[in-house]
Design a protein around this motif. Structure first.
Motif, PDB file in Angstrom:
ATOM      1  N   THR A   1      62.695  57.134  29.907  1.00 27.94           N
ATOM      2  CA  THR A   1      63.603  56.138  29.318  1.00 27.94           C
ATOM      3  C   THR A   1      62.949  55.427  28.142  1.00 27.94           C
ATOM      4  N   ALA A   2      61.659  55.110  28.284  1.00 25.11           N
ATOM      5  CA  ALA A   2      60.935  54.458  27.189  1.00 25.11           C
ATOM      6  C   ALA A   2      60.906  55.351  25.950  1.00 25.11           C
ATOM      7  N   LEU A   3      60.793  56.648  26.174  1.00 23.05           N
ATOM      8  CA  LEU A   3      60.807  57.589  25.054  1.00 23.05           C
ATOM      9  C   LEU A   3      62.186  57.628  24.404  1.00 23.05           C
ATOM     10  N   TRP A   4      63.217  57.609  25.234  1.00 23.76           N
ATOM     11  CA  TRP A   4      64.578  57.569  24.688  1.00 23.76           C
ATOM     12  C   TRP A   4      64.809  56.265  23.903  1.00 23.76           C
ATOM     13  N   ASP A   5      64.283  55.148  24.431  1.00 25.22           N
ATOM     14  CA  ASP A   5      64.483  53.857  23.774  1.00 25.22           C
ATOM     15  C   ASP A   5      63.710  53.742  22.471  1.00 25.22           C
ATOM     16  N   ALA A   6      62.856  54.712  22.181  1.00 23.90           N
ATOM     17  CA  ALA A   6      62.131  54.693  20.911  1.00 23.90           C
ATOM     18  C   ALA A   6      63.086  54.941  19.745  1.00 23.90           C
ATOM     19  N   GLU A   7      64.286  55.430  20.063  1.00 25.24           N
ATOM     20  CA  GLU A   7      65.354  55.555  19.072  1.00 25.24           C
ATOM     21  C   GLU A   7      66.444  54.547  19.412  1.00 25.24           C
ATOM     22  N   VAL A   8      66.730  53.655  18.485  1.00 29.66           N
ATOM     23  CA  VAL A   8      67.781  52.652  18.685  1.00 29.66           C
ATOM     24  C   VAL A   8      69.058  53.174  18.041  1.00 29.66           C
ATOM     25  N   LEU A   9      70.136  53.271  18.837  1.00 25.61           N
ATOM     26  CA  LEU A   9      71.390  53.853  18.385  1.00 25.61           C
ATOM     27  C   LEU A   9      72.454  52.774  18.182  1.00 25.61           C
ATOM     28  N   ALA A  10      73.369  53.061  17.284  1.00 25.78           N
ATOM     29  CA  ALA A  10      74.507  52.141  17.073  1.00 25.78           C
ATOM     30  C   ALA A  10      75.426  52.205  18.288  1.00 25.78           C
ATOM     31  N   PRO A  11      75.781  51.070  18.891  1.00 30.24           N
ATOM     32  CA  PRO A  11      76.613  51.094  20.101  1.00 30.24           C
ATOM     33  C   PRO A  11      78.091  51.375  19.837  1.00 30.24           C
ATOM     34  N   PHE A  12      78.551  51.135  18.613  1.00 32.86           N
ATOM     35  CA  PHE A  12      79.951  51.387  18.265  1.00 32.86           C
ATOM     36  C   PHE A  12      80.064  51.519  16.753  1.00 32.86           C
ATOM     37  N   ASP A  13      81.226  51.991  16.299  1.00 28.40           N
ATOM     38  CA  ASP A  13      81.481  52.057  14.861  1.00 28.40           C
ATOM     39  C   ASP A  13      81.519  50.636  14.300  1.00 28.40           C
ATOM     40  N   GLY A  14      80.800  50.422  13.209  1.00 25.60           N
ATOM     41  CA  GLY A  14      80.785  49.083  12.640  1.00 25.60           C
ATOM     42  C   GLY A  14      80.005  49.017  11.349  1.00 25.60           C
ATOM     43  N   VAL A  15      79.626  47.805  10.987  1.00 25.03           N
ATOM     44  CA  VAL A  15      78.884  47.546   9.758  1.00 25.03           C
ATOM     45  C   VAL A  15      77.672  46.695  10.112  1.00 25.03           C
TER      46      VAL A  15
ATOM     47  N   GLY B   1      56.318  48.087  19.953  1.00 26.52           N
ATOM     48  CA  GLY B   1      55.760  49.269  19.310  1.00 26.52           C
ATOM     49  C   GLY B   1      55.830  49.177  17.796  1.00 26.52           C
ATOM     50  N   LYS B   2      55.324  50.243  17.174  1.00 30.55           N
ATOM     51  CA  LYS B   2      55.318  50.301  15.719  1.00 30.55           C
ATOM     52  C   LYS B   2      56.552  51.057  15.231  1.00 30.55           C
ATOM     53  N   ILE B   3      57.225  50.493  14.205  1.00 31.94           N
ATOM     54  CA  ILE B   3      58.424  51.105  13.650  1.00 31.94           C
ATOM     55  C   ILE B   3      58.005  52.102  12.576  1.00 31.94           C
ATOM     56  N   ILE B   4      58.435  53.346  12.748  1.00 32.90           N
ATOM     57  CA  ILE B   4      58.067  54.377  11.781  1.00 32.90           C
ATOM     58  C   ILE B   4      59.242  54.785  10.884  1.00 32.90           C
ATOM     59  N   GLU B   5      60.475  54.366  11.233  1.00 35.33           N
ATOM     60  CA  GLU B   5      61.617  54.742  10.408  1.00 35.33           C
ATOM     61  C   GLU B   5      62.757  53.738  10.621  1.00 35.33           C
ATOM     62  N   VAL B   6      63.364  53.301   9.510  1.00 34.14           N
ATOM     63  CA  VAL B   6      64.541  52.429   9.542  1.00 34.14           C
ATOM     64  C   VAL B   6      65.641  53.125   8.743  1.00 34.14           C
TER      65      VAL B   6
ATOM     66  N   PHE C   1      60.834  54.324  16.730  1.00 35.41           N
ATOM     67  CA  PHE C   1      59.513  53.778  17.029  1.00 35.41           C
ATOM     68  C   PHE C   1      58.502  54.918  17.156  1.00 35.41           C
ATOM     69  N   GLU C   2      57.236  54.599  16.981  1.00 37.22           N
ATOM     70  CA  GLU C   2      56.162  55.566  17.187  1.00 37.22           C
ATOM     71  C   GLU C   2      56.188  56.034  18.642  1.00 37.22           C
ATOM     72  N   THR C   3      56.086  57.361  18.849  1.00 38.43           N
ATOM     73  CA  THR C   3      56.289  57.912  20.200  1.00 38.43           C
ATOM     74  C   THR C   3      55.091  58.702  20.729  1.00 38.43           C
TER      75      THR C   3
ATOM     76  N   VAL D   1      73.962  42.141  18.852  1.00 40.66           N
ATOM     77  CA  VAL D   1      72.612  41.959  18.324  1.00 40.66           C
ATOM     78  C   VAL D   1      71.699  42.928  19.068  1.00 40.66           C
ATOM     79  N   LEU D   2      71.094  43.865  18.357  1.00 38.98           N
ATOM     80  CA  LEU D   2      70.256  44.897  18.967  1.00 38.98           C
ATOM     81  C   LEU D   2      68.812  44.418  19.040  1.00 38.98           C
ATOM     82  N   HIS D   3      68.199  44.591  20.216  1.00 40.47           N
ATOM     83  CA  HIS D   3      66.812  44.169  20.440  1.00 40.47           C
ATOM     84  C   HIS D   3      65.963  45.368  20.865  1.00 40.47           C
ATOM     85  N   ALA D   4      64.680  45.262  20.624  1.00 38.48           N
ATOM     86  CA  ALA D   4      63.736  46.294  21.069  1.00 38.48           C
ATOM     87  C   ALA D   4      63.501  46.131  22.570  1.00 38.48           C
ATOM     88  N   LYS D   5      63.674  47.223  23.323  1.00 48.97           N
ATOM     89  CA  LYS D   5      63.439  47.137  24.765  1.00 48.97           C
ATOM     90  C   LYS D   5      61.948  47.107  25.072  1.00 48.97           C
ATOM     91  N   ASP D   6      61.178  47.823  24.269  1.00 43.63           N
ATOM     92  CA  ASP D   6      59.723  47.827  24.423  1.00 43.63           C
ATOM     93  C   ASP D   6      59.088  47.574  23.063  1.00 43.63           C
TER      94      ASP D   6
END
Length: 385
Positions: free
Chosen positions: A189-203, A94-99, A116-118, A87-92
């Protein structure tokens, strides 16, 4: 001589009554007529045996010992669950600009799922890096000053007080630089966390956010599962769980996957019982080739508890017991002999017994429990059956 024949006829009469009761009790399904006929045959044979004539047995009343394949399985059922689930959570916040992902979409490890907005994050990072650079310059000046004062102190021109002050300024500058460097790292790190990445191959199994929404720190974003490997969570009673071990093979039938058996193995066993059911969770690992299986499917099947391809198994009715222990009647050179045996683990419920010691492949034993059949009685096997 007449007395001997009278005694023999009396014994035969007594045996007739005993044999009749034994046959009717052991095999009532054959009917009274068949039982009486078999009694007459046995009594006649016993009487003949009294005159040193062999007792004739039907082929169905003896059995040859051959290797027997025996299998014991435990019936089980349970639900399928993905092993890898995150389950992926937002670390900080902010406003989501792209899904970039939706439920049911396959993703690869490292794919960007959310941006997230950066703008503010870039500004904060630049400020922290600027403060860090200023602190680095100040520390450099403090170190140069300390170096000059140390040279003057060696010539007794600078006082000890000046030397201590210079050293204190260097220590303070160093600490300030470390603090501002850490703040710059946090901003980066906060700037990097503005992009949420998939941790592994999945669905993606669940998406909890939309473009343009504003979320707080720790908010749930996505649920991602790896569908390549699943496990069946099976609840086993405390009575049976000790028969299960890690690595045992399982064969399961999955609802919705008709006509196919899915093979797996016991991956792990919970050390505690389920609080609600008081059953022990056992996890069977399954390979999901072709992505046929899905989480939540119901599975039924069995776990292979044990298997013996070369077991010695006899009908339970052929086992006899006296004051010295268990034995069977073995046919040896036309005569019945008492063969002590050791009963192993039970196979097939009450109908069959595994013999761990006492018999070998090729032995012939008597399978009918007629009391007239005793050690040292001579017998033959009827060819007509």
């Amino acid at each position: 001589m007449a007395l001997k024949w009278t005694m023999r006829l009396t014994k035969a009469g007594m045996l007739l009554g005993g044999i009749y009761l034994a046959v009717v009790f052991i095999d009532p399904a054959r009917g009274t007529v068949d039982a009486n006929e078999r009694v007459k045959e046995v009594v006649a044979a016993v009487a003949a045996n009294q005159l040193d004539k062999p007792l004739e047995l039907a082929p169905s009343e003896v059995a040859d010992i051959r290797p027997t394949s025996m299998v014991e399985r435990l019936r089980v059922s349970g639900d399928l669950e993905p092993i890898n689930r995150a389950v992926l959570h937002a670390k900080d916040g902010g406003k989501i600009i792209e899904v970039r992902a939706v439920a049911g979409q396959a993703v690869k490890a490292g794919d960007v799922l959310v941006r997230f907005e950066t703008g503010d994050l870039h500004s904060i990072l630049k400020q922290r890096e600027g403060d860090r650079d200023v602190a680095a310059a100040e520390m450099l000046l403090a170190m140069q000053s300390l170096n000059r004062i140390e040279q003057l102190a060696d010539k007794n021109i600078a006082s000890q007080e000046q030397l201590d002050k210079a050293r204190s300024e260097v220590a303070a500058a160093t600490a300030r630089l470390k603090s501002l460097s850490a703040q710059a790292d946090i901003a980066r790190t906060a700037l990097w966390d503005a992009e949420v990445l998939a941790p592994f191959d999945g669905v993606i199994s669940n998406r909890a956010i939309n473009k343009g929404s504003r979320v707080g720190a720790g908010a749930e974003l996505f649920t991602i599962v790896d569908m390549n490997i699943l496990e069946a969570k099976i609840l086993v009673s405390t009575r049976d769980v000790n028969r299960i071990a890690v690595g045992q093979r399982a064969e399961l039938h999955i609802d919705g996957v008709d006509g196919q058996t899915v093979a797996g193995h016991v991956e792990r066993i919970s050390p505690v019982a389920d609080h609600g059911t008081r059953f022990i969770p056992v996890y069977v690992r399954l390979s999901n080739g072709g992505a046929r299986l899905r989480g939540g499917m119901f599975a039924t099947g069995s776990i292979l508890i044990r298997q013996n391809e070369d077991a010695i198994v006899i009908p339970a009715i052929s086992l006899r017991r006296d004051e010295t222990g268990d034995y069977v009647l073995k046919l040896k050179k036309g005569r019945l002999v008492r063969q002590p045996v050791t009963v192993g683990s039970g196979w097939g419920g009450k109908d069959s017994l595994e013999i761990s010691e006492g018999l070998a492949y090729g032995d012939t034993i008597v399978t009918v429990p007629l009391p007239e059949l005793r050690p040292d009685v001579t017998v033959t096997i009827s060819k007509a059956g």
